[in-house]
Design a protein around this motif. Sequence first.
Motif, short mmCIF file in Angstrom:
data_model
loop_
_atom_site.label_atom_id
_atom_site.label_comp_id
_atom_site.label_asym_id
_atom_site.label_seq_id
_atom_site.Cartn_x
_atom_site.Cartn_y
_atom_site.Cartn_z
N GLY A 1 0.82 -1.21 0.00
CA GLY A 1 0.00 0.00 0.00
C GLY A 1 0.85 1.26 0.00
N GLY A 2 1.92 1.23 0.77
CA GLY A 2 2.80 2.40 0.79
C GLY A 2 3.45 2.67 -0.54
N ARG A 3 3.83 1.58 -1.26
CA ARG A 3 4.44 1.77 -2.58
C ARG A 3 3.43 2.35 -3.57
N ILE A 4 2.18 1.83 -3.52
CA ILE A 4 1.15 2.40 -4.41
C ILE A 4 0.93 3.87 -4.08
N LYS A 5 0.86 4.15 -2.79
CA LYS A 5 0.69 5.53 -2.35
C LYS A 5 1.84 6.40 -2.83
N ASP A 6 3.06 5.89 -2.71
CA ASP A 6 4.23 6.67 -3.15
C ASP A 6 4.22 6.90 -4.66
N GLN A 7 3.66 5.94 -5.41
CA GLN A 7 3.59 6.11 -6.86
C GLN A 7 2.57 7.19 -7.25
N ASN B 1 -3.54 5.36 -15.19
CA ASN B 1 -2.41 4.60 -14.63
C ASN B 1 -2.67 3.91 -13.31
N ILE B 2 -3.74 4.24 -12.62
CA ILE B 2 -3.89 3.67 -11.28
C ILE B 2 -3.98 2.15 -11.32
N ILE C 1 -1.17 -3.05 -10.24
CA ILE C 1 -0.70 -4.35 -10.72
C ILE C 1 0.82 -4.44 -10.63
N GLY C 2 1.50 -3.39 -11.09
CA GLY C 2 2.96 -3.40 -11.08
C GLY C 2 3.52 -3.50 -9.67
#
Length: 857
Positions: free
Chosen positions: A229-235, A722-723, A728-729
């Motif tokens: 979740g943190g990585r998605i948030k950071d993206q 892109n979300i 997915i990535g």
Amino acid sequence: MILVFSVLLLLGLCGNIASGGQPPSTSTPGALNYELPTSEYETQDTFNAGIVGPLYQMVHIFLHVVQPNDFPVDMIRKLIQREFDFSVDSKEMVYYEIGVLICAILGLLFIVLMPLVGYFFCMCRCSNKCGGEMHQRQKRNESCRRKFLAISLLLICLLMSLGIMYGFVANHQVRTRIKRTQKLAESNYRDLQILLDETPKQIDYILAQYTTTKNKAFSALDGIDSLLGGRIKDQLKPNVIPVLNEIEHLATAIKQTKVALENMNSSLEIIQDGSTQLSTNLTTLRNSIQKSLNSSDCASDPASKICASIRPELSNLGSNLNSSQLPSVDRELNSVNDIYRTDLESVAKRGYTFIDEIPGKVRNQTVAVIADVKQALDSISSNIKNVSQSIPIEEVLVEVSHYINDSNSYFHKELPKLEEYDSYWWLGGLIVCFLLTLIVTFFFLGLLCGVFGYDKRATPTRRGCVSNTGGIFLMTGVGLSFLFCWILMILVVLTFIVGANVEKLLCEPYANKKLFQVLDTPYLLREQWQFFLSGLILKDSNINLTFEQVYRDCKKGRGVYATFQLDNVFNISENFNIEKHTGEIIKELDNLNVNVDNIELLDKAGRENLQDFAHSWKDAIDYSKYLKEAEKSPTKVDLLAFASSLEEKANKLPEGKLKQALKTDVQNIIAIHQQQVLPLQQSLDALKQSVRTLERTSDKLPEKVNKVISSLDSAQNFLTTNISSIVIGETQKYGRTVTGYFEHYLQWVLYAITEKMTSCKPMATAMDSAVNGVLCGYVADPLNLFWFGIGKATMLLLPAVIIAVKLAKYYRRMDSEDVYDDVETVPMKNLENGSNGYHKDHLYGVHNPVMTSPSRY
């Protein structure tokens, strides 16, 4: 499998106890680093001869000069394969051994000839020949000859002493070699025991590291909200948060603009009403004063003059404000209120909330999948334990341990015999060294007594006892030399042949690995096997497993598995299949479906409001007009100054209605100033402040709105487009992080088992101890130094004997001598006699009974 490890140990120990017939780091994900525990081994892999090393090196140089030929690889192969034909290949052997053969032949000649020469020399001496006649013929250079012979013998004796010293040193090394061999064998035994004890610990460590890795993965799974979740948030943050910040700043600016417009509008209303009322009141007041000035009281002096001075000032008594120059801002306020109702603060807050709630959403959506992944990890742990238990390591270790203990017991059982045999050798070497020491001692005593006991003035027949004793010592040394030199030479030749060939055919090729090249010859040790080691250990002689490769890998500390290519017996890679184990994790992680719903940052109506505001606000307010009016005074004249002037003039009037009316007007002017002008002035100041605030907050407000609209469109397009791919990535990346722990762990397991676990270095060290240490360092090198020193001393006996026989004539007391002619004392006259002043007594008729007596040996 037991046979495999037993053979490996046999190869490591055979040189030590066979005399009696007994057989990557790479960085780990998440800072996980593995380091297989290793032990420090006691035995050094290099052997230092110490202070006698230079002596051994000197002997090696001598052997290289005697035997400069390269190691006869082909000849050794033929000998091992029993294809050596003496009639055909003898030339090759002779060519290789030519140096050793020449030295051996010279030694044999010495052995044969020295006894014969001694025998005939004794017979010759007994016949008053070969110096046996006890008569010395004196010559002119007698002193020089005596000194030369004495110095020569002294130098030879010193060289012989050096050789004897080499013999004593070598014999001492022999004396201590059993103790050193025992110490070295016990050291290697302890190292091999450490190796066996270390292996189970290493296996336990490898298994324990899976628990460490699993705990690390569990931590990553439990922290999926912060990791995934943190990585998605950071993206998302770099593209969304700046836009939300802009919206928040715009909302603040609009709110400040709204407040400023409201204040400005309020001030305008107050000013409008106040200005109208002030203008009315001032007009009424002006009319009142004008009425008083038009009364009859102003007709006579001095009132007429005072009234005349007041009348011109009445025109300034009025309002200074122009209400038409201060239009209302209701339209602008309505426009701001319209955009304010869009509630941009809520838009920004909703965006922030959307970003901040992503980790929680991820955690709530993955509870079931995380539980399944943890279950898969526990099953992998069971599989790894089952694989490790399938390796028969315990049986192998027990078998090898028994073999080591039996070998060690056999070594200590046979040790007393070795010590007994070593004592015999040491005693024999000591006797040889002392025998040579005795001979050299006689020579030294002969020189000592002869040199210090010699008297130049004494004739040969009158030499002193000390000098005569020196000559006897010299002849005694000569006799002992003839008696024992051939025996010493036999010992030298035998030890030379053995020691030289051990050094050249075993020690030297072992050091330069040529011996391994011979052993690695296909079909050499067994005709049916291409490679002997692979056939013996792996049961497949076609596998390229060589002695040289095994020794080299073991010296580097490589593991037994990789060194002996045991993957041909038990393939660990198949059992520790990385794809097989991580595939289960990947399969479960594929079910990790994270859904982050898209968000509409600003609806269509809100966007239209922003656009309308941007179009309507452009150049809406003329701030300079408002500021110009706000800078004006509410009245044309300062009412307080006007009232003061009016009061001063009224006081000059005589008492009456006029004076009283003007004083009343003064009070009204002051009241108007206090009640209307001052509040109106405050409203003007407030208006001025509001205008300036509005000018500041609304500066480039349309451009800011347009920029926010553009940023909102860009951010909304980014989220819409892109979300899904970001989720997915990042989910796949998170899965690779979790599986990466186990991929690295399994790769490390393969590396540790194949390359590091059960290091065979103690085996190579044991082999070095057996060959370099015991055979070459403790046996061959002392043996070679022994024959080198003793052979050197024995060979020097030959010139020592010759010189000692000649020198003894100058020290021993003679039975007869040449007589000096006392009458002929003049040197020139002596020369005429042709005998340099010396002559034999019997030539002049002088009877010399000694000449007829038998000579002494």
